[in-house]
Structure formats: structure tokens, C-alpha cells
Design an enzyme around this catalytic site. Structure first.
Site, PDB file in Angstrom:
ATOM      1  N   HIS A 139      -3.900   5.933   3.279  1.00  0.00           N
ATOM      2  CA  HIS A 139      -4.561   4.699   2.824  1.00  0.00           C
ATOM      3  C   HIS A 139      -3.888   3.466   3.434  1.00  0.00           C
ATOM      4  O   HIS A 139      -4.585   2.589   3.980  1.00  0.00           O
ATOM      5  CB  HIS A 139      -4.476   4.645   1.298  1.00  0.00           C
ATOM      6  N   ASP A 174       0.859  -1.205   0.000  1.00  0.00           N
ATOM      7  CA  ASP A 174       0.000   0.000   0.000  1.00  0.00           C
ATOM      8  C   ASP A 174       0.885   1.242   0.000  1.00  0.00           C
ATOM      9  O   ASP A 174       1.978   1.223  -0.580  1.00  0.00           O
ATOM     10  CB  ASP A 174      -0.897  -0.065   1.248  1.00  0.00           C
ATOM     11  N   SER A 211     -11.146  -1.069  -0.872  1.00  0.00           N
ATOM     12  CA  SER A 211      -9.847  -1.052  -0.187  1.00  0.00           C
ATOM     13  C   SER A 211     -10.013  -1.346   1.292  1.00  0.00           C
ATOM     14  O   SER A 211      -9.091  -1.818   1.938  1.00  0.00           O
ATOM     15  CB  SER A 211      -9.193   0.323  -0.312  1.00  0.00           C
TER      16      SER A 211
END
Lengths: 82, 660
Positions: B105, B32, B435
């Protein structure tokens, strides 16, 4: 445009490595040098793939694809976070 | 995350779940944007020594030192050569050339999967509670492959290469691209070898929903995860000058609007742009929006960007209205001004009030957190949908997990909206996407791995799928929020994950690497293509009839050809297709009986045998399913469900029929 370089992932058939080389890294580097003096290897892949990544022109990519032991020359894809 | 553990039943009696010390042996690798190591979610208090199997490292770089890692965050690496080859050298004033997460994220996904328990977590008071990862005692290893400019295949492949060498047990990838052929897709290539080495790989299905055929990451050796809602939302109340009240969603935490009504305007009437209703940058006329509530339509730019556009134009508040695409889905955002996200129906009602009143007025109340919201889960509108365009004979997505308004760790580098002008710093943020659902499954897979170290990735995936639920307790199918209609296996795959059941699935569908080789042969892959994916010499046997549908998958996708009209038409003979499946016993000795429920009179389904008895663990038994399908117009779809039950375990498989 012909000189524009893109990143390719070069998948190699290790069982097909010419006798002349002591290890596959040497073979990879030699394969690369044979189509481009300036190209650098970005990564070598050993576990989930066999091969390396590098920046080549389309012409150079076509040339390297013809070499012994090359399984595939695949243009790098871009991915997005979901 | 907060609330998800309760929603998934993880807070039930601890005896259900593997002991923490066993969970502490499992390592989740997350590809990520890196991590923010100072987060409390990476606290390692109470964790034992790092598993002896671990060979990873804590790579140092810009503001990331070896002490950034600990017994929770046991590995951190970054891969930027592909990115820099494409974009030029990283500008260290803009992003960290290190495993540090500048985006948020990666912190969110890795703490969702395996964050340590943190009490008193919330975002500005919203979603308050104890935030825990799905496998709160598992270890985390971050592999930073996504940068401001995107995520590049050569970096991803290098990270997967390293993660397997390092010794992760689970790989979590909340990213995807177009779905090229498997041997051209770096994620699929990396996942094949990972799976071959016993690593469970879960990937996000994509946010291309509700369009059909919008999936990413569909390789059968990957677990493909869609997104659903929780039983929690963040309501705000919109009051109009005509007295009508509507509910929206928002995470705005600033000074609320007063109760008195203020003018409201539809963005399309306050802009000279043809797409003025979208509140795109610099399209609003300040003279027409100053001090007013502005109604913007979704689409074109990010939801939070719209809020900034309205704020910069002097607007006092924003109502963000869904268009048809998103139906009644309401995603809550931490806007920089009083705001309310409303469904399509509410948006249309507000717009018609505005056009019917000479001086339309409104106000928006402050927001709160509401629990126990029903019906839940709903399929998120954005969750990508089947059918699987790359291989129609493999049903995808595999299952859904929570992915809407999920609270988890965040970077200290940017505010909760990610906007440059958002100077707020938060330790937790609430965001939505597949996600977010993917790391839920990654963490739950880690729990299963801890409880059953001998389970293969295919067995783990099977346990998660065959125990998933596709209906509410009422018996009604899980609803799709984008249509308000019952969902289908193309929306939810096997259904919504049910971790406590997955720990004791009864029977499972295992698959070995040889099964995947046979799948590649059924795809008519050349030995070169097979070698690219597997790094192995494998020759498909000339006298074997390889069939895609024979892959021992926990679900069924029956792709039927509609006879061409010249030879077809009335009286066309039905099509008969046979599937074989092998079940492995993971429970006590028992006898299972099969049942089939079908919504479609156009397909007859026969199962042979109808009963299977298992006397010992890991005993395998096979069965065949014969589908006899009458001709249907091209584009038709229908669904059924096949279930083996011994009264204690229900081993369910969705079946999807498509006529092309």
C-alpha cells in the site's frame, strides 16, 4: 479488566509546567511516575502536539488527568488504510 | 501511475507546469506501510541535490540500510512503539521492523504522488505505459506507521511530529478512522499544527460509500479526497450458453478458459452455508463446483479471497457479481483464476439464466486494456459520501481524483492480490480506493507548491477545488456509478481535480490559523480543547458571534433546521442565512462577475456585490451570500453552484442545503 492497560495520549499545557522542573520531559516523566511506577513513555510529542503517550489502566488514566498542567488524556485510536 | 497523467492533462505543454528543478525542491511525506526502495519509481537519475531545508533521516532496520535512500527517497522512518505496545514485539519473520513495505500500500501511494518516470510499466501487460507520479521530480519521505495489525494513533502522531520537524511540504495520509471530535483525532490534531506551519495535508475520504454520512478525515484544515474512475478499464467477455454476451472486468493473467462453454453454477446452490453466495472460506461444496465457473456475490470477504476460495474448491473460473450496494461499479483484480467482475444488472441476468436452464454453461474470455472509456470520470461506488456528520456546516469531501484501478509501485514482499498463496512478484500493481485518490492530490499539491512557493495550504486547496469540474463536456453532471444518477456535492465536493486550471485559479479562498481558531470557537471548544489541537493559548472572545459558516471555505454547506411541526406546518416563515467570504486575487488585474445556478426553487440566493474588481495581486475583496430557504421536510437536500468569472478564470463553489 481494571488492570488491563491501554495506550493514552497525554496532552500537556507546557505554559503550566511547575517551576521545580528544568524541562518538560522531566515534568512529563514525573507526572507519569506519580500514577504508575512501571509505565514507560512510548513517545514524546514536540511539534504537532505537546505531551507524550504511554500505557495506563483506566484508573491510572483518571488519576493523571487530575494533575496540574494536564490538558487531556485521550485513548489511542486505531486507523485503517483506505 | 500510467494513464492518469494523460487523463489529468499533465502531459500537455510542459510550459504549463513548474520546471522540474523547482518541483525537486518540494518534499512529499507519506504516512503509510513504508516503501520498497528497490523500485525503479524511486530511481533518482536526473535529480539534483537533496533540498538544503531537509532535516530528515534514513532510519535503518531489518533489510533497510542507509543506502536504501537516495535523492528521490530522501527520508525513511518507522514508528512501531504504539503498535508493539498493543500487539507485542514485532515478529521479524512476519514483518520488517524498518521502513520496508511488506504490504504494498505504501509503495503504491508514494509512487502515485511522486514516483519517477518508469517506461514499460504494467501489471502482467495490463495498463501498460510510462508510470509517473503526479509530481515526478518531487522528493519522497516515507513514515511507516501501518503494520500488519493496523495503524495506531500514537505512532501516527509521532510520525507527523517528526515529518514536520524534518521539513516536508506536503503530508499524504491514505488512512482514517471513525470521525471522533477533532481534539480526539490524532490525524486532525497533527494536521492542525502541520497546516499552521504551512504544510498541505491531504487525506483519503474513506471507502464507506455509497452510504451517506460515511466520511473520514473531515477537519476543515485537511483536504478530504474522494475517488473517481479513469477513462480506462480491463474488459473480459462472459458468453452464456444461451448466446448472450456480457462485459466484466479482470486482471487475470494466467491461462484463459477455452472458447468452449463449461458448466456454470451460482455459489448459493453449491454451498450448505446460508451465506453461500458470498464464497466465504470453506463454504463451497467441491463436488458441486469442480471444473465449473462459479458465480459469487460481492461482500463479506475480499474480492481476491473469493477467487482463492473458488480455486481451492476446484472451480475453473469465477464471476463476481455486484449486489445493489455497488451497482455497476466494476473493480478489476489480479485474480488467481479466470474471473470477471460484473455489475449488478449483469450479475442478475447471469443468475436468472442459471436458474432457468437445466444445464447452464458459460465461458470467460481473456482480458485486455481499453482506453478512452466514456463517460469518465464516474464517482466510485465505494467513495465515502457527505454530509459531514461532525460539522454539517463544512461541505465534504472537498473534491475527487482518480482512485479506481490505479497502477503504481508495489512491494516485492507479497503478490498483487496480497494473498499468502500468491507467489507472483510484481513491480507495479493495480488497486482501487480513496487511498489511491489521496496521493494524486498530494502530488498535485506538490506541483502547485513548486509553482507558487508562497501559497498557503488553504490557497492550494482552494485552487484545486474552485477549478475542479463537476460536469462532463456535455454539461451533464458527473455520474455516480453506484446509482447511475448524476452526482451531487455530497459525492464529489467541488468536483474532479483539474490540475492545469488549478495552476492559474484567478481568485482563491485563503484561511489563516486565526480563521481556524474562530472555527474552533464556533464549535464552542473550551480553551483546553483548543490548546490540545493548537498547543496555543487562545481565548474565544465573549462578545464575538463566532459562526461555523463564516470559515472562509471554497464551498458552502447550509444546514437548515426544519421548524418543529407544532410551531411549523403551513406558512412557516422562510429561514434566512448569511455567509461571508473573502477572495484573494492570484492573477492579473480583472473584474469578476458572479453567477448562481440552483436546482432548488425552495432557496433564493442573493450575492452582494455581484461584481468584484481586483487591481493587484493578493488584493482581497469580500462578498456576502444570503440564502432565503423555505421550510422543507426534514432530510431534504438540494444543491446549487456559485461562480465568479472574468471570462478567463472560473472560480466555482458548490452549495449544499440540508434540512434537518
Amino acid at each position: 479488566a481494571a488492570q488491563k492497560k491501554k495506550t493514552y495520549i497525554i496532552h500537556m499545557d507546557r505554559t503550566n509546567m511547575p517551576q521545580a522542573f528544568d524541562d518538560h520531559f522531566q515534568w512529563y516523566d514525573s507526572s507519569l511516575k506519580s500514577v504508575s511506577d512501571s509505565a514507560q513513555t512510548l513517545y514524546y510529542y514536540n511539534t504537532v502536539a505537546h505531551g507524550f503517550s504511554t500505557r495506563l489502566t483506566v484508573e491510572e488514566a483518571k488519576l493523571i488527568e487530575k494533575q496540574q498542567g494536564i490538558l487531556a488524556v485521550i485513548p489511542e485510536l486505531k486507523y485503517d488504510l483506505h | 501511475t500510467t494513464r492518469t497523467p494523460e487523463f489529468l492533462g499533465l502531459e500537455k505543454s510542459v510550459s504549463f507546469f513548474p520546471a522540474s528543478v523547482k518541483v525537486g525542491e518540494v518534499i512529499v511525506g507519506v504516512l503509510d506501510t513504508g516503501v520498497w526502495p528497490e523500485l525503479e519509481s524511486f530511481d533518482d537519475t536526473g535529480l539534483g541535490p537533496v533540498p538544503v531545508s531537509w532535516k530528515g533521516e534514513c532510519e535503518v532496520g531489518k533489510n533497510f540500510t542507509s543506502s536504501s535512500c537516495n535523492r528521490k527517497l530522501i527520508g525513511a522512518r518507522y514508528f512501531s512503539k504504539g503498535y508493539e505496545a498493543a500487539f507485542g514485539a514485532i515478529d521479524e519473520s512476519q514483518e520488517s521492523k524498518s521502513p520496508r513495505d511488506d504490504d504494498g500500500h505504501g509503495s503504491h501511494t508514494s509512487t502515485t504522488a511522486a514516483g519517477s518516470a518508469v517506461t514499460g510499466a504494467s501489471l502482467f501487460g495490463f495498463a501498460a505505459g510510462t508510470a509517473k507520479g503526479m509530481a515526478a521530480e518531487a522528493r519522497v519521505a516515507t513514515y511507516k506507521v501501518c503494520w500488519l495489525g493496523g495503524c495506531f494513533g500514537s505512532d501516527i502522531l509521532a510520525a507527523m511530529d517528526k515529518a514536520i520537524e524534518d521539513g516536508v511540504n506536503v503530508l499524504s495520509l491514505s488512512l482514517g478512522g471513525s470521525s471522533p471530535d477533532y481534539y480526539r483525532d490524532n490525524v486532525a490534531i497533527g494536521a492542525f499544527s502541520a497546516t499552521a506551519q504551512g504544510v498541505f495535508v491531504s487525506c483519503s475520504a474513506g471507502n464507506g460509500g455509497p452510504s451517506s454520512g460515511s466520511l473520514s478525515n473531515v477537519a476543515p484544515w485537511i483536504t478530504t479526497v474522494g475517488a473517481g474512475t479513469l477513462d480506462r478499464d480491463f474488459p473480459v467477455y462472459v458468453t452464456l450458453g444461451n448466446g448472450k454476451k456480457f462485459t466484466g472486468q479482470s486482471l487475470y493473467n494466467g491461462k484463459p478458459l477455452s472458447d468452449s462453454l463449461i458448466p456454470i453454477v451460482y455459489a448459493a446452490h453449491a454451498s450448505n452455508s446460508t451465506s453461500g453466495s458470498l464464497c466465504l472460506t470453506s463454504t463451497l461444496n467441491p463436488a458441486k463446483v469442480a471444473g465449473k465457473i462459479v458465480v459469487c456475490d460481492r461482500g463479506g470477504n475480499s474480492r481476491v479471497q473469493k477467487g482463492l476460495v473458488v480455486k481451492d474448491a476446484g472451480g475453473a473460473g469465477m464471476i463476481l457479481a455486484n449486489t445493489e450496494t455497488y451497482g455497476e461499479e466494476q473493480l478489476a483484480d489480479a485474480h488467481l483464476l479466470p474471473a470477471a467482475a460484473v455489475g449488478q444488472k449483469t450479475g442478475d441476468a447471469i443468475k436468472s439464466y442459471i436458474s432457468s436452464d437445466a444445464n447452464p454453461t458459460a465461458t470467460i474470455s481473456a482480458g485486455t486494456t481499453r482506453l478512452g472509456v466514456q463517460p469518465s470520470p464516474l464517482v466510485a461506488a465505494f467513495s465515502s459520501r457527505g454530509p459531514n456528520l461532525l460539522t454539517p456546516q463544512i461541505l465534504k469531501p472537498d473534491l475527487i481524483a482518480p482512485g479506481v484501478n490505479i497502477l503504481a509501485g508495489w512491494t516485492g514482499g507479497v503478490g498483487p492480490t496480497g494473498l499468502d498463496s500468491d507467489k507472483r512478484h510484481v513491480a507495479f500493481n493495480i488497486i482501487s480506493g480513496t487511498s489511491m485518490s489521496c496521493p494524486h492530490i498530494s502530488g498535485l499539491a506538490a506541483l502547485l507548491k513548486a509553482a507558487h512557493p508562497d501559497w498557503s495550504p488553504a490557497v492550494i486547496r482552494s485552487a484545486l477545488m474552485t477549478t475542479a469540474y463537476s460536469t462532463y463536456k456535455t454539461g451533464e453532471a458527473i455520474q455516480d456509478v453506484s446509482s447511475g444518477l448524476p452526482s451531487t456535492p455530497f459525492d464529489i465536493g467541488a468536483g474532479h481535480v483539474n490540475p492545469t486550471a488549478a495552476l492559474d485559479p484567478g481568485l482563491v479562498y485563503d484561511a489563516t490559523i486565526e480563521d481556524y481558531f474562530a472555527f474552533l470557537c464556533a464549535l464552542n471548544y473550551s480553551s483546553f480543547q483548543i490548546k490540545v489541537i493548537s498547543k496555543k493559548d487562545f481565548t474565544c472572545s465573549g462578545n464575538k458571534n463566532y459562526k461555523l459558516e463564516d470559515l472562509n471555505y471554497p464551498s458552502f454547506a447550509v444546514a437548515l433546521e426544519t421548524p418543529s411541526t407544532k410551531g411549523g406546518g403551513e406558512g412557516t416563515a422562510p429561514t434566512t442565512v448569511k455567509y461571508t467570504r473573502t477572495l484573494t486575487n492570484k492573477g492579473a488585474p480583472s473584474t469578476y462577475k458572479v453567477s448562481v445556478t440552483s436546482k432548488s426553487p425552495s432557496v433564493k440566493i442573493m450575492v452582494e456585490p455581484e461584481s468584484l474588481s481586483f487591481a493587484k495581486p493578493n488584493e482581497q475583496k469580500s462578498y456576502t451570500v444570503t440564502f432565503v430557504a423555505s421550510a422543507m421536510p426534514s432530510g431534504s437536500e438540494s444543491f446549487a453552484r456559485l461562480e465568479w468569472s472574468d471570462g478567463k478564470h472560473n472560480v466555482g463553489s458548490p452549495i449544499a442545503f440540508t434540512w434537518t
